[in-house]
Design a protein around this motif. Structure first.
Motif, PDB file in Angstrom:
ATOM      1  N   TYR A 111       0.843  -1.197   0.000  1.00 51.89           N
ATOM      2  CA  TYR A 111       0.000   0.000   0.000  1.00 51.89           C
ATOM      3  C   TYR A 111       0.879   1.248   0.000  1.00 51.89           C
ATOM      4  O   TYR A 111       0.597   2.233  -0.683  1.00 51.89           O
ATOM      5  CB  TYR A 111      -0.919  -0.007   1.222  1.00 51.89           C
ATOM      6  CG  TYR A 111      -1.793   1.223   1.301  1.00 51.89           C
ATOM      7  CD1 TYR A 111      -2.930   1.329   0.496  1.00 51.89           C
ATOM      8  CD2 TYR A 111      -1.474   2.273   2.145  1.00 51.89           C
ATOM      9  CE1 TYR A 111      -3.724   2.469   0.541  1.00 51.89           C
ATOM     10  CE2 TYR A 111      -2.259   3.407   2.204  1.00 51.89           C
ATOM     11  CZ  TYR A 111      -3.378   3.503   1.400  1.00 51.89           C
ATOM     12  OH  TYR A 111      -4.163   4.633   1.430  1.00 51.89           O
ATOM     13  N   THR A 112       1.943   1.221   0.786  1.00 51.27           N
ATOM     14  CA  THR A 112       3.016   2.217   0.671  1.00 51.27           C
ATOM     15  C   THR A 112       4.300   1.471   0.328  1.00 51.27           C
ATOM     16  O   THR A 112       4.467   0.296   0.682  1.00 51.27           O
ATOM     17  CB  THR A 112       3.214   3.004   1.983  1.00 51.27           C
ATOM     18  OG1 THR A 112       3.646   2.102   3.010  1.00 51.27           O
ATOM     19  CG2 THR A 112       1.940   3.706   2.409  1.00 51.27           C
ATOM     20  N   ASN A 113       5.200   2.163  -0.349  1.00 52.28           N
ATOM     21  CA  ASN A 113       6.500   1.591  -0.678  1.00 52.28           C
ATOM     22  C   ASN A 113       7.566   2.241   0.190  1.00 52.28           C
ATOM     23  O   ASN A 113       7.516   3.451   0.450  1.00 52.28           O
ATOM     24  CB  ASN A 113       6.841   1.813  -2.155  1.00 52.28           C
ATOM     25  CG  ASN A 113       5.893   1.077  -3.079  1.00 52.28           C
ATOM     26  OD1 ASN A 113       5.317   0.055  -2.712  1.00 52.28           O
ATOM     27  ND2 ASN A 113       5.717   1.587  -4.291  1.00 52.28           N
ATOM     28  N   LEU A 138       9.364   7.034   2.350  1.00 54.95           N
ATOM     29  CA  LEU A 138       8.084   6.328   2.260  1.00 54.95           C
ATOM     30  C   LEU A 138       7.264   6.969   1.144  1.00 54.95           C
ATOM     31  O   LEU A 138       7.047   8.184   1.154  1.00 54.95           O
ATOM     32  CB  LEU A 138       7.344   6.426   3.590  1.00 54.95           C
ATOM     33  CG  LEU A 138       6.033   5.637   3.707  1.00 54.95           C
ATOM     34  CD1 LEU A 138       6.325   4.141   3.807  1.00 54.95           C
ATOM     35  CD2 LEU A 138       5.233   6.109   4.923  1.00 54.95           C
ATOM     36  N   LYS A 139       6.820   6.157   0.197  1.00 49.45           N
ATOM     37  CA  LYS A 139       5.990   6.664  -0.893  1.00 49.45           C
ATOM     38  C   LYS A 139       4.558   6.192  -0.681  1.00 49.45           C
ATOM     39  O   LYS A 139       4.270   5.003  -0.650  1.00 49.45           O
ATOM     40  CB  LYS A 139       6.497   6.182  -2.249  1.00 49.45           C
ATOM     41  CG  LYS A 139       5.709   6.792  -3.415  1.00 49.45           C
ATOM     42  CD  LYS A 139       6.210   6.303  -4.766  1.00 49.45           C
ATOM     43  CE  LYS A 139       5.423   6.956  -5.905  1.00 49.45           C
ATOM     44  NZ  LYS A 139       5.842   6.445  -7.217  1.00 49.45           N
ATOM     45  N   LYS A 140       3.673   7.158  -0.556  1.00 50.35           N
ATOM     46  CA  LYS A 140       2.255   6.872  -0.332  1.00 50.35           C
ATOM     47  C   LYS A 140       1.468   7.603  -1.425  1.00 50.35           C
ATOM     48  O   LYS A 140       1.379   8.828  -1.425  1.00 50.35           O
ATOM     49  CB  LYS A 140       1.845   7.373   1.057  1.00 50.35           C
ATOM     50  CG  LYS A 140       0.391   7.137   1.422  1.00 50.35           C
ATOM     51  CD  LYS A 140       0.146   7.680   2.823  1.00 50.35           C
ATOM     52  CE  LYS A 140      -1.319   7.585   3.206  1.00 50.35           C
ATOM     53  NZ  LYS A 140      -1.572   8.170   4.546  1.00 50.35           N
ATOM     54  N   TYR A 144       5.843  11.705  -1.205  1.00 49.95           N
ATOM     55  CA  TYR A 144       7.050  11.137  -0.603  1.00 49.95           C
ATOM     56  C   TYR A 144       7.250  11.717   0.799  1.00 49.95           C
ATOM     57  O   TYR A 144       7.167  12.927   0.989  1.00 49.95           O
ATOM     58  CB  TYR A 144       8.289  11.447  -1.454  1.00 49.95           C
ATOM     59  CG  TYR A 144       8.300  10.762  -2.799  1.00 49.95           C
ATOM     60  CD1 TYR A 144       8.804   9.474  -2.944  1.00 49.95           C
ATOM     61  CD2 TYR A 144       7.806  11.411  -3.928  1.00 49.95           C
ATOM     62  CE1 TYR A 144       8.820   8.837  -4.178  1.00 49.95           C
ATOM     63  CE2 TYR A 144       7.814  10.785  -5.168  1.00 49.95           C
ATOM     64  CZ  TYR A 144       8.329   9.502  -5.290  1.00 49.95           C
ATOM     65  OH  TYR A 144       8.334   8.878  -6.511  1.00 49.95           O
ATOM     66  N   ALA A 171       1.944  10.542   8.284  1.00 54.76           N
ATOM     67  CA  ALA A 171       1.655   9.630   7.174  1.00 54.76           C
ATOM     68  C   ALA A 171       0.628   8.565   7.556  1.00 54.76           C
ATOM     69  O   ALA A 171      -0.143   8.104   6.713  1.00 54.76           O
ATOM     70  CB  ALA A 171       2.941   8.961   6.702  1.00 54.76           C
ATOM     71  N   VAL A 196       6.039  -0.134   9.024  1.00 54.43           N
ATOM     72  CA  VAL A 196       5.362   0.156   7.754  1.00 54.43           C
ATOM     73  C   VAL A 196       4.443  -0.997   7.356  1.00 54.43           C
ATOM     74  O   VAL A 196       3.323  -0.776   6.868  1.00 54.43           O
ATOM     75  CB  VAL A 196       6.393   0.456   6.645  1.00 54.43           C
ATOM     76  CG1 VAL A 196       5.699   0.580   5.280  1.00 54.43           C
ATOM     77  CG2 VAL A 196       7.162   1.733   6.960  1.00 54.43           C
ATOM     78  N   ASN A 200       0.526  -0.691   6.640  1.00 59.59           N
ATOM     79  CA  ASN A 200      -0.037  -1.142   5.363  1.00 59.59           C
ATOM     80  C   ASN A 200      -1.169  -2.137   5.584  1.00 59.59           C
ATOM     81  O   ASN A 200      -2.207  -2.091   4.910  1.00 59.59           O
ATOM     82  CB  ASN A 200       1.047  -1.782   4.506  1.00 59.59           C
ATOM     83  CG  ASN A 200       1.959  -0.750   3.852  1.00 59.59           C
ATOM     84  OD1 ASN A 200       1.736   0.457   3.994  1.00 59.59           O
ATOM     85  ND2 ASN A 200       2.972  -1.211   3.152  1.00 59.59           N
ATOM     86  N   THR A 209       1.853  -6.785   1.498  1.00 54.79           N
ATOM     87  CA  THR A 209       3.126  -6.047   1.525  1.00 54.79           C
ATOM     88  C   THR A 209       4.261  -7.061   1.435  1.00 54.79           C
ATOM     89  O   THR A 209       4.334  -8.001   2.225  1.00 54.79           O
ATOM     90  CB  THR A 209       3.272  -5.233   2.818  1.00 54.79           C
ATOM     91  OG1 THR A 209       2.198  -4.294   2.906  1.00 54.79           O
ATOM     92  CG2 THR A 209       4.589  -4.476   2.833  1.00 54.79           C
TER      93      THR A 209
END
Length: 387
Positions: A111-113, A138-140, A144, A171, A196, A200, A209
């Motif tokens: 869901y996030t990277n 963290l990319k959501k 970023y 976040a 994380v 997620n 994930t």
């Protein structure tokens, strides 16, 4: 002597020739404008890869194409399975903040990277915790979030800002059932990844994930090495009853010359401060001593030696042009001719430095377990052949 030395030189020359032709490019692919382009990417440290990569569509291509994070969105190494993506990171040092496009290694996909970005020394913002040479990103969606820990010094006072905790709170606000225990969160891979994944799962239980496979390859510095050896014996000591370097009588003195090959192995994902150093050398050794009848006697010996040491690097082992180091270890040796040799490791301590492609070192070995035993001083010069 010659019958032992000649085959050794032949094997050493063949080994050096083979390794001098190593190809630094690893099979992989890049993604540009949603198109996957297969080819070969020059292998380098995560820090070196953060600003640009060198890419060849074919190994026989004479020159490589340079790609920056604004040119391509992702790249992937086939063998090591390391995956990098272009990210936007906020670089903060003191009161200065800037946004930068960088390539960062992907740790999680879901869901996030989650990505990990190595920083050059001039961008690192720590005073005491020098191990924090990186940021997490963290990319959501298309946003970023930069996760970092920062230190500032005012006189003798060092203040720590665990900014990553506040950023994660922001976040993770959109998941009502997320349990916030971030105050205790450590700034390391295991802790950040666990948190994380927890978010997620909370945000979307239907989307898995996954850890992005990264089989980190060790970085090996290697090359030929030559050395000089000198024996130092305590005064008025007789009959050491040692076979390794002294014949066992008073006033022993000796010197030697050696040639061989060394391997300096760094596991980047574990530590860049500690490395393992291995070697194999063939040494010619000349000695003399006072015999039992007070007559001066002399002789020669030939050894094959296997030094091993744990090396502590005072600077980054992979990125610094000049890297001083300290080491501690032992040397095992076997006599091919001359003196009889007990197969007993010789404890050793030393220091030295890498300067560009050259390696200079001093190694002090103890000829036995007692500090009263003779000492063997080695000065070595090596040349790296790795790319």
């Amino acid at each position: 002597m010659l019958k032992h030395f000649t085959p050794f030189l032949i094997v050493l020359a063949a080994f050096i020739t083979g390794h001098a032709q190593d190809n630094p490019f690893e099979k992989g692919y890049i993604i540009q404008n949603n198109d996957t382009i297969q080819g070969y990417i020059k292998s380098a440290s995560d820090l070196e890869l953060s600003k640009f990569i060198e890419f060849k569509p074919d190994l026989n291509t004479s020159s490589a194409v340079i790609y920056s994070p604004t040119d391509i969105s992702e790249f992937h190494f086939t063998e090591s399975k390391a995956h990098f993506a272009s990210v936007k990171a906020e670089i903060i040092k003191g009161s200065v903040s800037q946004e930068a496009d960088r390539f960062a290694k992907q740790l999680l996909r879901g869901y996030t990277n989650l990505y990990k970005l190595q920083l050059p020394e001039e961008e690192q913002a720590t005073v005491l915790r020098r191990q924090y040479t990186f940021l997490y990103v963290l990319k959501k969606g298309s946003t970023y979030y930069t996760l970092g820990t920062y230190e500032t010094q005012n006189g003798d006072i060092v203040r720590t800002n665990k900014r990553y905790i506040g950023v994660l709170r922001v976040a993770f606000l959109d998941c009502e059932t997320y349990v916030d225990n971030l105050d205790q969160l450590k700034f390391d891979d295991k802790s950040i990844i666990t948190e994380v994944i927890k978010y997620n799962t909370c945000r979307d239980q239907t989307q898995e994930t996954t850890l992005v496979g990264t089989k980190i390859k060790p970085v090996v510095k290697h090359g030929p090495e030559v050395s000089m050896t000198k024996l130092y014996t305590p005064e008025n000591k007789i009959n050491y009853n040692l076979d390794a370097f002294t014949p066992g009588y008073n006033n022993s003195s000796a010197y030697g010359f050696a040639a061989g090959y060394f391997w300096d192995i760094t596991q980047p994902d574990k530590s860049r401060k500690y490395t393992g150093k291995l070697g194999v050398t063939l040494m010619y050794y000349a000695y003399e001593y006072d015999s039992e009848r007070s007559k001066k006697s002399s002789g020669t010996a030939t050894y094959i030696r296997f030094p091993f040491s744990v090396q502590y690097n005072l600077k980054d082992a992979l990125t610094s042009a000049t890297t001083p180091f300290l080491n501690v270890g032992f040397t095992t040796q076997f006599a091919l001719s001359g003196l009889k040799s007990d197969i007993v490791p010789l404890p050793s301590i030393g220091f030295g430095m890498y300067h560009k492609r050259m390696r200079y070192s001093f190694l002090l070995e103890n000829d036995g377990l007692s500090l009263t035993y003779p000492k063997i001083l080695n000065f070595s010069v090596g040349m790296r052949l790795d790319k």
